[in-house]
Design a protein around this motif. Sequence first.
Motif, mmCIF file in Angstrom:
data_model
loop_
_atom_site.group_PDB
_atom_site.id
_atom_site.type_symbol
_atom_site.label_atom_id
_atom_site.label_comp_id
_atom_site.label_asym_id
_atom_site.label_seq_id
_atom_site.Cartn_x
_atom_site.Cartn_y
_atom_site.Cartn_z
ATOM 1 N N GLN A 14 0.809 -1.213 0.000
ATOM 2 C CA GLN A 14 0.000 0.000 0.000
ATOM 3 C C GLN A 14 0.845 1.267 0.000
ATOM 4 O O GLN A 14 0.325 2.372 0.067
ATOM 5 C CB GLN A 14 -0.929 0.012 1.219
ATOM 6 N N GLY A 15 2.167 1.074 -0.058
ATOM 7 C CA GLY A 15 3.064 2.230 -0.157
ATOM 8 C C GLY A 15 3.287 2.967 1.148
ATOM 9 O O GLY A 15 3.758 4.104 1.147
ATOM 10 N N VAL A 16 2.950 2.338 2.266
ATOM 11 C CA VAL A 16 3.122 3.001 3.559
ATOM 12 C C VAL A 16 4.616 3.065 3.890
ATOM 13 O O VAL A 16 5.338 2.080 3.745
ATOM 14 C CB VAL A 16 2.369 2.242 4.675
ATOM 15 N N LEU A 52 -1.571 5.272 5.028
ATOM 16 C CA LEU A 52 -1.689 4.438 6.230
ATOM 17 C C LEU A 52 -3.147 4.288 6.625
ATOM 18 O O LEU A 52 -3.622 3.188 6.937
ATOM 19 C CB LEU A 52 -0.871 5.055 7.362
ATOM 20 N N ALA A 53 -3.864 5.381 6.599
ATOM 21 C CA ALA A 53 -5.288 5.333 6.950
ATOM 22 C C ALA A 53 -6.036 4.410 5.990
ATOM 23 O O ALA A 53 -6.847 3.569 6.416
ATOM 24 C CB ALA A 53 -5.887 6.740 6.919
ATOM 25 N N ALA A 54 -5.754 4.534 4.712
ATOM 26 C CA ALA A 54 -6.434 3.704 3.713
ATOM 27 C C ALA A 54 -6.046 2.238 3.853
ATOM 28 O O ALA A 54 -6.878 1.339 3.693
ATOM 29 C CB ALA A 54 -6.093 4.209 2.307
ATOM 30 N N ALA A 55 -4.784 1.983 4.165
ATOM 31 C CA ALA A 55 -4.307 0.598 4.268
ATOM 32 C C ALA A 55 -4.995 -0.153 5.399
ATOM 33 O O ALA A 55 -5.310 -1.336 5.279
ATOM 34 C CB ALA A 55 -2.794 0.588 4.472
ATOM 35 N N LEU A 56 -5.246 0.557 6.503
ATOM 36 C CA LEU A 56 -5.814 -0.119 7.672
ATOM 37 C C LEU A 56 -7.338 -0.048 7.731
ATOM 38 O O LEU A 56 -7.973 -0.835 8.435
ATOM 39 C CB LEU A 56 -5.227 0.464 8.954
ATOM 40 N N HIS A 60 -10.748 -2.269 10.246
ATOM 41 C CA HIS A 60 -11.464 -1.730 11.402
ATOM 42 C C HIS A 60 -10.568 -1.418 12.596
ATOM 43 O O HIS A 60 -10.737 -1.998 13.687
ATOM 44 C CB HIS A 60 -12.585 -2.694 11.831
ATOM 45 N N PRO A 61 -9.628 -0.527 12.428
ATOM 46 C CA PRO A 61 -8.781 -0.195 13.572
ATOM 47 C C PRO A 61 -9.579 0.513 14.665
ATOM 48 O O PRO A 61 -10.421 1.360 14.385
ATOM 49 C CB PRO A 61 -7.720 0.752 12.987
ATOM 50 N N ARG A 62 -9.324 0.101 15.909
ATOM 51 C CA ARG A 62 -9.940 0.774 17.043
ATOM 52 C C ARG A 62 -8.899 0.822 18.157
ATOM 53 O O ARG A 62 -7.930 0.067 18.155
ATOM 54 C CB ARG A 62 -11.221 0.070 17.509
#
Lengths: 165, 69
Positions: A14-16, A52-56, A60-62
């Motif tokens: 994802q290029g992170v 990073l936001a898109a990759a995770l 469902h990060p919490r």
Amino acid sequence: MTDLQFLIPHLVKQGVEFVIIGGVAATVHGSSYVTYDLDICYARNRPNLDRLAAALSPYHPRLRGAPEDIPFHWDAETLKHGLNFTLQTDLGDLDLLGEVSGVGTFEQAREVAVVVMLFGFECAVLSLDSLIAAKRAAGRPKDHLVLPELEALREADQDEERDEN
Amino acid sequence: MMNDKAEYRLQHPAPGSAIEAARTFGVDLSLLIERLRLTPEERVRALQQAMTMMDRIRGAARKTTPHNP
């Protein structure tokens, strides 16, 4: 349980921009301690926050350990307004650090990282010297607990040039 | 992967060395030797297996049985 075999390549694909730190970094260097999460130091430029936001997001990060009724919106803005995030995801536990004690920002961590092949992808992993510095700087008893092993690994791997000095 | 010198140092800790200090602290040097014989990826795969195993057995002692209510 954290799915390292999926998560690490996923972030790379994802290029992170990130550097592996913490227990998995110690494992890469030969540590026998078992860790249960993945710790990374991430670049805080806006494009990387977006990636990073898109990759995770699909996983469902919490916030780990937080009450379920605490609102938490996962996006690049949230990353921008925080620095370190202790997350639970569908892929397991993941800690995001914007800065590493004893090392600095992502850019500084990246400068002292080594590149290793993990699951078919080149990954930046904090060097053993910097990992030791980070553990010392963190100062918690659990960080100091692993120092003898890491220092033994460093000494075992000293090159002949160091020996001569 | 580990070179011969690293393995030798771990098998024969020099007096006053960090390796000797680790052994005194309780670090099992044979585990380090075993890990260093693997590639970095193999080490991470071994970690993943250990995590899986730990996940399965965590709390097993707390489970009650008919003979251990």
